[in-house]
Enzyme design. Structure first.
Site, PDB file in Angstrom:
ATOM      1  N   MET A  76       0.801  -1.226   0.000  1.00  0.00           N
ATOM      2  CA  MET A  76       0.000   0.000   0.000  1.00  0.00           C
ATOM      3  C   MET A  76       0.837   1.281   0.000  1.00  0.00           C
ATOM      4  O   MET A  76       0.298   2.375   0.108  1.00  0.00           O
ATOM      5  CB  MET A  76      -0.958   0.010   1.199  1.00  0.00           C
ATOM      6  CG  MET A  76      -1.914  -1.158   1.230  1.00  0.00           C
ATOM      7  SD  MET A  76      -2.822  -1.326  -0.300  1.00  0.00           S
ATOM      8  CE  MET A  76      -3.344  -3.025  -0.174  1.00  0.00           C
ATOM      9  N   CYS A  77       2.153   1.161  -0.109  1.00  0.00           N
ATOM     10  CA  CYS A  77       3.017   2.339  -0.177  1.00  0.00           C
ATOM     11  C   CYS A  77       2.977   2.938  -1.579  1.00  0.00           C
ATOM     12  O   CYS A  77       2.991   2.217  -2.569  1.00  0.00           O
ATOM     13  CB  CYS A  77       4.453   1.967   0.153  1.00  0.00           C
ATOM     14  SG  CYS A  77       4.761   1.763   1.897  1.00  0.00           S
ATOM     15  N   HIS A  78       2.953   4.260  -1.609  1.00  0.00           N
ATOM     16  CA  HIS A  78       2.997   4.967  -2.886  1.00  0.00           C
ATOM     17  C   HIS A  78       4.443   5.007  -3.390  1.00  0.00           C
ATOM     18  O   HIS A  78       5.357   5.209  -2.593  1.00  0.00           O
ATOM     19  CB  HIS A  78       2.499   6.405  -2.716  1.00  0.00           C
ATOM     20  CG  HIS A  78       1.061   6.498  -2.361  1.00  0.00           C
ATOM     21  ND1 HIS A  78       0.600   6.356  -1.074  1.00  0.00           N
ATOM     22  CD2 HIS A  78      -0.036   6.706  -3.137  1.00  0.00           C
ATOM     23  CE1 HIS A  78      -0.719   6.480  -1.057  1.00  0.00           C
ATOM     24  NE2 HIS A  78      -1.136   6.695  -2.295  1.00  0.00           N
ATOM     25  N   MET A 113       7.942   4.904   5.838  1.00  0.00           N
ATOM     26  CA  MET A 113       8.122   3.520   5.413  1.00  0.00           C
ATOM     27  C   MET A 113       9.440   3.331   4.667  1.00  0.00           C
ATOM     28  O   MET A 113      10.111   2.310   4.813  1.00  0.00           O
ATOM     29  CB  MET A 113       6.945   3.038   4.560  1.00  0.00           C
ATOM     30  CG  MET A 113       5.641   2.933   5.324  1.00  0.00           C
ATOM     31  SD  MET A 113       5.739   1.905   6.812  1.00  0.00           S
ATOM     32  CE  MET A 113       6.191   0.331   6.097  1.00  0.00           C
ATOM     33  N   GLU A 114       9.829   4.326   3.890  1.00  0.00           N
ATOM     34  CA  GLU A 114      11.096   4.241   3.167  1.00  0.00           C
ATOM     35  C   GLU A 114      12.279   4.234   4.134  1.00  0.00           C
ATOM     36  O   GLU A 114      13.236   3.465   3.952  1.00  0.00           O
ATOM     37  CB  GLU A 114      11.206   5.403   2.171  1.00  0.00           C
ATOM     38  CG  GLU A 114      10.286   5.273   0.975  1.00  0.00           C
ATOM     39  CD  GLU A 114       8.798   5.490   1.252  1.00  0.00           C
ATOM     40  OE1 GLU A 114       7.987   5.160   0.376  1.00  0.00           O
ATOM     41  OE2 GLU A 114       8.436   5.995   2.340  1.00  0.00           O
ATOM     42  N   ASP A 128      23.512 -10.800   6.847  1.00  0.00           N
ATOM     43  CA  ASP A 128      23.830 -11.695   5.738  1.00  0.00           C
ATOM     44  C   ASP A 128      25.340 -11.803   5.515  1.00  0.00           C
ATOM     45  O   ASP A 128      25.868 -12.895   5.306  1.00  0.00           O
ATOM     46  CB  ASP A 128      23.145 -11.224   4.459  1.00  0.00           C
ATOM     47  CG  ASP A 128      23.491 -12.110   3.273  1.00  0.00           C
ATOM     48  OD1 ASP A 128      23.275 -13.338   3.366  1.00  0.00           O
ATOM     49  OD2 ASP A 128      23.973 -11.589   2.256  1.00  0.00           O
TER      50      ASP A 128
END
EC number: 4.6.1.17
Length: 166
Positions: A76-78, A113-114, A128
């Site tokens: 749902m992120c633009h 969110m970014e 990792d």
């Protein structure tokens, strides 16, 4: 806090929020994360003695790439045109690598969110690259420190999250 959930339509099905009418403003998000590891692992990262290469350089590029691709991973992120992504590393000289991320844009929706995605992917990249020597690493917590801009205004999280593993 709003009672209605903005990511659901009248049928209670998921939707991407319509931001068409929102104003373009400068927006910034600052996020913190960390990776707790064995002291030897941190020492090897700092000395550049990890077989897969320069851990912090790779983690920094991975975090920047993740910020740019957030809308490809979070449904749902633009998609946003980011104007800046800065990832900084520090440590406690013992067993913890700190990750500080700042993301900026001029747009109609925020970049929280970014920034969260960038910090998380940077931490996962450290894991990792070092997992062969330290599978006990702990990534996180990852959290929003502050955000600026937008209709909802500025936000500042005054809580310093700590790990309670001791």
């Amino acid at each position: 806090m709003s009672e209605s959930l903005t990511h659901f339509n009248e049928q209670q099905r998921a939707r991407m929020v319509d931001i068409t009418e929102k104003q373009v403003t400068e927006r910034t998000a600052v996020v913190k994360s960390r990776v707790v590891m064995k002291p030897e692992t941190l020492n090897r990262i700092k000395a550049g003695r990890v077989g897969k290469g320069d851990v912090l350089a790779v983690a920094q590029v991975a975090g920047i790439m993740a910020a740019k691709k957030t809308s490809d991973m979070i449904p749902m992120c633009h998609p946003l045109a980011l104007t800046g992504v800065d990832i900084r590393f520090s440590d406690n000289e013992k067993d913890t690598l700190y990750i500080d991320v700042t993301v900026k844009t001029k747009g109609m929706t925020g970049v929280e969110m970014e920034a969260l995605t960038a910090a998380t992917v940077a931490g996962l990249t450290v894991y990792d690259m070092c997992k062969a020597m330290d599978k006990e690493m702990i990534v996180g917590p990852t959290y929003l420190v502050k955000k600026t801009g937008g209709k909802s205004g500025d936000f500042s999280n005054d809580i310093e999250i700590s790990l309670a593993f001791e």
